[in-house]
Design a protein around this motif. Sequence first.
Motif, PDB file in Angstrom:
ATOM      1  N   GLU A 124      70.259  47.673  67.189  1.00 31.01           N
ATOM      2  CA  GLU A 124      71.151  47.493  68.339  1.00 31.01           C
ATOM      3  C   GLU A 124      70.618  48.262  69.552  1.00 31.01           C
ATOM      4  O   GLU A 124      70.601  47.741  70.672  1.00 31.01           O
ATOM      5  CB  GLU A 124      72.561  47.997  68.012  1.00 31.01           C
ATOM      6  N   LYS A 147      65.377  47.027  75.264  1.00 26.64           N
ATOM      7  CA  LYS A 147      64.570  45.873  75.678  1.00 26.64           C
ATOM      8  C   LYS A 147      65.249  45.153  76.845  1.00 26.64           C
ATOM      9  O   LYS A 147      64.586  44.771  77.820  1.00 26.64           O
ATOM     10  CB  LYS A 147      64.369  44.920  74.513  1.00 26.64           C
ATOM     11  N   LYS A 171      67.582  46.597  71.089  1.00 28.34           N
ATOM     12  CA  LYS A 171      67.970  45.438  71.895  1.00 28.34           C
ATOM     13  C   LYS A 171      68.432  45.884  73.277  1.00 28.34           C
ATOM     14  O   LYS A 171      68.100  45.265  74.294  1.00 28.34           O
ATOM     15  CB  LYS A 171      69.096  44.652  71.219  1.00 28.34           C
TER      16      LYS A 171
END
Length: 70
Positions: free
Chosen positions: A42, A48, A45
Motif C-alpha cells: 500500500e 509511486k 503504491k
Amino acid sequence: MENQNELTYSAAVKELEEIVQLMQSPDCSVDNLGKYTKRSAELLKICKAKLTSTNEEVQKIIQQLDESTK
C-alpha cells in the motif's frame, strides 16, 4: 496510521523503513509478515503515485518554460 490522502511521501518512506526494521528483527513472527507485506505494498503504491504526479507537474512546468522562451 494516516489516511492515504493525507500521507506524505516522506511519511510513507519512513513507515516503509520502520516496517523493514520490524521484518528484519529476530522477534518478527511469521503471522505478522503478511500484515507487513500488505502495508508495504500500500505504501509503495502511494509513493509511486506521488512520484508520478510530481514528475507530471515538473514536465508541465518544463514544457511551459520551453514554450515561453520561444
